[in-house]
Design a protein around this motif. Structure first.
Motif, PDB file in Angstrom:
ATOM      1  N   VAL A  12      -8.229   1.689  -3.986  1.00  0.00           N
ATOM      2  CA  VAL A  12      -7.817   2.973  -3.430  1.00  0.00           C
ATOM      3  C   VAL A  12      -8.598   3.186  -2.145  1.00  0.00           C
ATOM      4  O   VAL A  12      -9.832   3.056  -2.125  1.00  0.00           O
ATOM      5  N   LEU A  42      -5.098   4.662 -12.518  1.00  0.00           N
ATOM      6  CA  LEU A  42      -5.091   3.740 -11.381  1.00  0.00           C
ATOM      7  C   LEU A  42      -5.893   2.476 -11.680  1.00  0.00           C
ATOM      8  O   LEU A  42      -5.561   1.394 -11.191  1.00  0.00           O
ATOM      9  N   LYS A  54      -1.013  -6.131 -10.322  1.00  0.00           N
ATOM     10  CA  LYS A  54      -2.029  -5.135  -9.953  1.00  0.00           C
ATOM     11  C   LYS A  54      -2.783  -5.520  -8.696  1.00  0.00           C
ATOM     12  O   LYS A  54      -3.090  -4.682  -7.841  1.00  0.00           O
ATOM     13  N   ASP A 101       0.859  -1.188   0.000  1.00  0.00           N
ATOM     14  CA  ASP A 101       0.000   0.000   0.000  1.00  0.00           C
ATOM     15  C   ASP A 101       0.890   1.230   0.000  1.00  0.00           C
ATOM     16  O   ASP A 101       1.726   1.403   0.892  1.00  0.00           O
ATOM     17  N   ARG A 137      -3.805  -0.331 -12.797  1.00  0.00           N
ATOM     18  CA  ARG A 137      -2.549  -0.615 -12.109  1.00  0.00           C
ATOM     19  C   ARG A 137      -2.682  -0.952 -10.624  1.00  0.00           C
ATOM     20  O   ARG A 137      -1.716  -1.439 -10.028  1.00  0.00           O
ATOM     21  N   VAL A 138      -3.820  -0.686 -10.011  1.00  0.00           N
ATOM     22  CA  VAL A 138      -3.958  -0.974  -8.573  1.00  0.00           C
ATOM     23  C   VAL A 138      -5.220  -1.788  -8.308  1.00  0.00           C
ATOM     24  O   VAL A 138      -6.180  -1.754  -9.085  1.00  0.00           O
ATOM     25  N   ASN A 139      -5.181  -2.484  -7.192  1.00  0.00           N
ATOM     26  CA  ASN A 139      -6.341  -3.286  -6.789  1.00  0.00           C
ATOM     27  C   ASN A 139      -7.428  -2.427  -6.170  1.00  0.00           C
ATOM     28  O   ASN A 139      -8.613  -2.671  -6.365  1.00  0.00           O
ATOM     29  N   ILE A 176       4.025   3.635  -8.928  1.00  0.00           N
ATOM     30  CA  ILE A 176       2.859   2.752  -9.009  1.00  0.00           C
ATOM     31  C   ILE A 176       2.996   1.795 -10.179  1.00  0.00           C
ATOM     32  O   ILE A 176       2.733   0.593 -10.059  1.00  0.00           O
ATOM     33  N   VAL A 197      -1.239  -4.288  -5.262  1.00  0.00           N
ATOM     34  CA  VAL A 197      -0.862  -2.892  -5.061  1.00  0.00           C
ATOM     35  C   VAL A 197      -2.104  -2.074  -4.737  1.00  0.00           C
ATOM     36  O   VAL A 197      -3.129  -2.175  -5.420  1.00  0.00           O
ATOM     37  N   GLY A 198      -2.010  -1.268  -3.688  1.00  0.00           N
ATOM     38  CA  GLY A 198      -3.109  -0.390  -3.305  1.00  0.00           C
ATOM     39  C   GLY A 198      -2.589   1.002  -3.004  1.00  0.00           C
ATOM     40  O   GLY A 198      -1.388   1.221  -2.820  1.00  0.00           O
ATOM     41  N   ILE A 199      -3.501   1.963  -2.968  1.00  0.00           N
ATOM     42  CA  ILE A 199      -3.159   3.355  -2.677  1.00  0.00           C
ATOM     43  C   ILE A 199      -3.980   3.823  -1.487  1.00  0.00           C
ATOM     44  O   ILE A 199      -5.190   3.589  -1.419  1.00  0.00           O
ATOM     45  N   SER A 235       3.272  -2.237  -9.820  1.00  0.00           N
ATOM     46  CA  SER A 235       2.221  -3.041 -10.447  1.00  0.00           C
ATOM     47  C   SER A 235       2.814  -4.092 -11.377  1.00  0.00           C
ATOM     48  O   SER A 235       2.376  -5.252 -11.403  1.00  0.00           O
TER      49      SER A 235
END
Length: 305
Positions: A109, A102, A82, A56, A105-107, A73, A85-87, A77
């Protein structure tokens, strides 16, 4: 979380457009002393050399230096997938274009909302909740999973209608997950120990929120492991489950164990620095091994009996 998967919270910056009164990182607009170059941040990411991790990215505010953060990021990723990865963001800077970036690229947010945007929550600055609200809508339009976390404090205990209104807002905006976090007087929060609730008071709030969410199966409820009513083990998670990386590259066994300036409050939590070592080496160090084998209660909440 799978026990074998370590959660890494990488606070990539202390810079933030806000100076929230109880920020655990002591972040704010003037925090530039520990800001690393993009090259150093990339080196830290490259030195995360263990498999099966969930990362994260947090801060400060991740999106304050958007171009640099997006490069990191993208790197993470590609390296970890993907889904790993979290934000964690205040929502600042997450417009429609960033939400689209996002999405690929991320799971998920995650943002923090202590109340609905219209309510004046005195421990947050103006527009804090409004930015989270706008970011939520932008992310949902791009089919990004959105989590909202709420740090339970005495403000909520004395006025639970704040939580009722927030619950309604989360439903209306189709938020995927609501995380309840126990308040620790860490970081700048050391000055506001009065906001911390007793176990009994926390239990009352958790039960109240559970009664709301039981009526809506679409909103998943996640309860911090040290809150009464959590189905998770109450044993300390240092190193066994999670570690933190601070903006200067220091690795901490406990990302809550920070002093009033956002630095590691006790040397027993310090594991090493990712600008100097790879994570695999750090996790074989004496402090890391101690926490890996530690089976007691949270050292921040209460002493072992």
């Amino acid at each position: 979380m799978n026990r074998s998967k370590k959660r890494i919270i990488y606070n990539i910056t202390k810079q933030c457009p806000y100076s929230c009164k109880f920020c655990v990182m002591d972040a704010g607009p003037k925090c530039r002393s520990e800001e690393l170059t993009l090259g150093d941040k990339i080196k830290i990411c490259e030195n995360i050399d263990i498999p099966n991790v969930q990362i994260d990215l947090s801060g400060g505010e991740v999106m304050l230096r958007k171009a640099d953060s997006n490069e990191i990021i993208d790197l993470l990723s590609k390296k970890f997938g993907k889904e790993n990865v979290g934000i964690s963001s205040s929502g600042f800077g997450i417009d429609s274009e960033e939400a689209a970036f996002l999405a690929s690229r991320v799971n998920d947010v995650e943002m923090t909302m202590d109340s609905v945007p219209e309510y004046h929550y005195e421990y947050r600055q103006m527009l804090y909740h409004a930015n989270a609200a706008m970011a939520t809508d932008n992310l949902k339009k791009k089919d990004v999973k959105v989590g909202i976390q709420t740090v339970l404090t005495r403000v909520h205990y004395e006025n639970p209608d704040i939580l009722w209104d927030l619950y309604g807002w989360l439903r209306k905006h189709e938020v995927d997950e609501w995380s309840l976090i126990r308040y620790f007087p860490s970081g700048r929060g050391e000055r506001y120990a009065n906001l911390e609730l007793t176990d009994k008071e926390n239990e009352e709030l958790v039960n109240y929120i559970k009664s709301l969410c039981d009526k809506n199966q679409k909103l998943k409820l996640d309860i911090h492991y040290l809150l009464p009513g959590s189905p998770k083990s109450h044993q300390c998670r240092c190193v066994k489950h999670s570690i933190g990386i601070l903006p200067n590259g220091d690795v901490t066994a406990c990302f809550w164990g920070l002093d009033g300036t956002g630095n590691i409050k006790d040397s027993k939590f310090y594991l090493g620095n990712l600008l100097e070592q790879k994570l695999s080496e750090i996790l074989n160090g004496p402090n890391a091994v101690y926490w890996e084998n530690y089976c007691g209660k949270c050292p921040l909440s209460e002493e072992d009996e």
